[in-house]
Motif scaffolding. Structure first.
Motif, mmCIF file in Angstrom:
data_model
loop_
_atom_site.group_PDB
_atom_site.id
_atom_site.type_symbol
_atom_site.label_atom_id
_atom_site.label_comp_id
_atom_site.label_asym_id
_atom_site.label_seq_id
_atom_site.Cartn_x
_atom_site.Cartn_y
_atom_site.Cartn_z
ATOM 1 N N THR A 88 -39.661 7.688 14.966
ATOM 2 C CA THR A 88 -40.904 6.926 15.114
ATOM 3 C C THR A 88 -41.404 7.150 16.540
ATOM 4 O OG1 THR A 88 -39.828 4.918 15.938
ATOM 5 C CG2 THR A 88 -40.025 5.159 13.522
ATOM 6 N N ASP A 89 -42.514 6.526 16.886
ATOM 7 C CA ASP A 89 -43.031 6.662 18.250
ATOM 8 C C ASP A 89 -42.082 6.058 19.278
ATOM 9 O OD1 ASP A 89 -45.291 7.993 17.418
ATOM 10 O OD2 ASP A 89 -46.503 6.170 17.257
ATOM 11 N N THR A 90 -41.307 5.059 18.882
ATOM 12 C CA THR A 90 -40.433 4.369 19.831
ATOM 13 C C THR A 90 -38.951 4.713 19.677
ATOM 14 O OG1 THR A 90 -40.291 2.462 18.358
ATOM 15 C CG2 THR A 90 -42.010 2.409 20.058
ATOM 16 N N GLN A 91 -38.564 5.241 18.547
ATOM 17 C CA GLN A 91 -37.161 5.589 18.329
ATOM 18 C C GLN A 91 -37.050 7.029 17.847
ATOM 19 O OE1 GLN A 91 -35.724 2.543 15.616
ATOM 20 N NE2 GLN A 91 -34.772 1.491 17.349
ATOM 21 N N LYS A 92 -36.208 7.781 18.540
ATOM 22 C CA LYS A 92 -36.034 9.190 18.198
ATOM 23 C C LYS A 92 -34.551 9.504 18.071
ATOM 24 C CE LYS A 92 -40.364 10.784 19.830
ATOM 25 N NZ LYS A 92 -41.127 10.329 18.722
ATOM 26 N N GLY A 93 -34.259 10.435 17.199
ATOM 27 C CA GLY A 93 -32.885 10.889 17.036
ATOM 28 C C GLY A 93 -32.132 10.148 15.952
ATOM 29 N N THR A 94 -30.957 10.655 15.660
ATOM 30 C CA THR A 94 -30.113 10.029 14.650
ATOM 31 C C THR A 94 -28.656 10.360 14.955
ATOM 32 O OG1 THR A 94 -29.826 9.684 12.276
ATOM 33 C CG2 THR A 94 -30.104 11.948 12.984
ATOM 34 N N GLN A 95 -27.798 9.662 14.288
ATOM 35 C CA GLN A 95 -26.358 9.852 14.434
ATOM 36 C C GLN A 95 -25.769 10.003 13.042
ATOM 37 O OE1 GLN A 95 -24.459 6.356 15.966
ATOM 38 N NE2 GLN A 95 -22.409 7.142 15.662
ATOM 39 N N THR A 96 -24.813 10.908 12.888
ATOM 40 C CA THR A 96 -24.091 11.003 11.630
ATOM 41 C C THR A 96 -22.629 10.655 11.866
ATOM 42 O OG1 THR A 96 -23.587 13.355 11.905
ATOM 43 C CG2 THR A 96 -25.609 12.811 10.702
ATOM 44 N N VAL A 97 -22.002 10.081 10.869
ATOM 45 C CA VAL A 97 -20.579 9.776 10.886
ATOM 46 C C VAL A 97 -19.926 10.796 9.968
ATOM 47 C CG1 VAL A 97 -18.821 8.054 10.356
ATOM 48 C CG2 VAL A 97 -21.037 7.344 11.278
ATOM 49 N N ASN A 98 -18.964 11.548 10.504
ATOM 50 C CA ASN A 98 -18.382 12.675 9.787
ATOM 51 C C ASN A 98 -16.880 12.493 9.606
ATOM 52 O OD1 ASN A 98 -20.922 14.371 10.001
ATOM 53 N ND2 ASN A 98 -20.491 13.940 12.132
ATOM 54 N N PRO A 99 -16.464 11.890 8.500
ATOM 55 C CA PRO A 99 -15.025 11.784 8.256
ATOM 56 C C PRO A 99 -14.486 13.077 7.658
ATOM 57 C CG PRO A 99 -16.219 10.657 6.519
ATOM 58 C CD PRO A 99 -17.246 11.163 7.506
ATOM 59 N N ILE A 100 -13.286 13.446 8.049
ATOM 60 C CA ILE A 100 -12.589 14.551 7.389
ATOM 61 C C ILE A 100 -11.504 13.905 6.543
ATOM 62 C CG2 ILE A 100 -11.115 16.572 7.655
ATOM 63 C CD1 ILE A 100 -12.682 17.317 10.104
ATOM 64 N N VAL A 101 -11.595 14.128 5.245
ATOM 65 C CA VAL A 101 -10.682 13.511 4.295
ATOM 66 C C VAL A 101 -9.898 14.612 3.586
ATOM 67 C CG1 VAL A 101 -10.498 12.035 2.248
ATOM 68 C CG2 VAL A 101 -12.271 11.574 3.953
ATOM 69 N N LEU A 102 -8.589 14.501 3.627
ATOM 70 C CA LEU A 102 -7.731 15.409 2.878
ATOM 71 C C LEU A 102 -7.810 15.024 1.411
ATOM 72 C CD1 LEU A 102 -5.430 17.561 2.729
ATOM 73 C CD2 LEU A 102 -3.836 15.643 3.038
ATOM 74 N N VAL A 103 -8.156 15.984 0.560
ATOM 75 C CA VAL A 103 -8.185 15.740 -0.882
ATOM 76 C C VAL A 103 -7.342 16.785 -1.591
ATOM 77 C CG1 VAL A 103 -10.499 14.705 -0.810
ATOM 78 C CG2 VAL A 103 -10.257 17.117 -1.365
ATOM 79 N N GLU A 104 -6.879 16.430 -2.748
ATOM 80 C CA GLU A 104 -6.209 17.383 -3.632
ATOM 81 C C GLU A 104 -7.008 17.458 -4.914
ATOM 82 O OE1 GLU A 104 -2.132 16.238 -4.218
ATOM 83 O OE2 GLU A 104 -1.572 16.824 -2.187
#
Length: 114
Positions: free
Chosen positions: A46-62
């Motif tokens: 927006t005009d007042t808020q810029k950028g973003t953050q992602t949360v990146n979990p690494i999960v072991l799966v079988e």
């Protein structure tokens, strides 16, 4: 991750969406790490808020059905299977997040899948 989603739920959803695997054969085992990625701009700026953050979990799966065919979605270019040995992964130049996750796996259970 979606609001209210667990790391295991997110891993199953992302694996299904990005690889075409049936969620019923994806079995999450352990969260190996969580990292943040910050972007200076995003689609939601927006005009007042810029950028973003992602949360990146690494999960072991079988997979309960080894050898199934991978069908990548339109946002993915390629994939590769890697071993679980952190020393081998280091030698092969794997991503630093992957390396950290493999070292955590090794600390959690040094004989996992050996």
């Amino acid at each position: 991750m979606l609001k209210g989603e667990t790391f295991f739920d997110a891993a199953k959803r992302k694996a299904k969406g990005e690889t075409g695997l049936d969620a019923s054969i994806i079995r999450p085992i352990q969260v190996l790490g969580v990292w943040n990625t910050f972007f200076p701009t995003s689609h939601w700026d927006t005009d007042t808020q810029k950028g973003t953050q992602t949360v990146n979990p690494i999960v072991l799966v079988e997979l309960d059905q080894p050898g199934v065919e991978i069908q990548l979605d339109e946002t993915s270019e390629n994939y590769k299977w890697i071993g679980l040995c952190p020393k081998e992964a280091t030698k092969n130049g794997e991503d630093r997040y992957v390396l950290q996750a493999l070292w955590r796996l090794h600390q959690w259970n040094p004989t996992y899948n050996s």
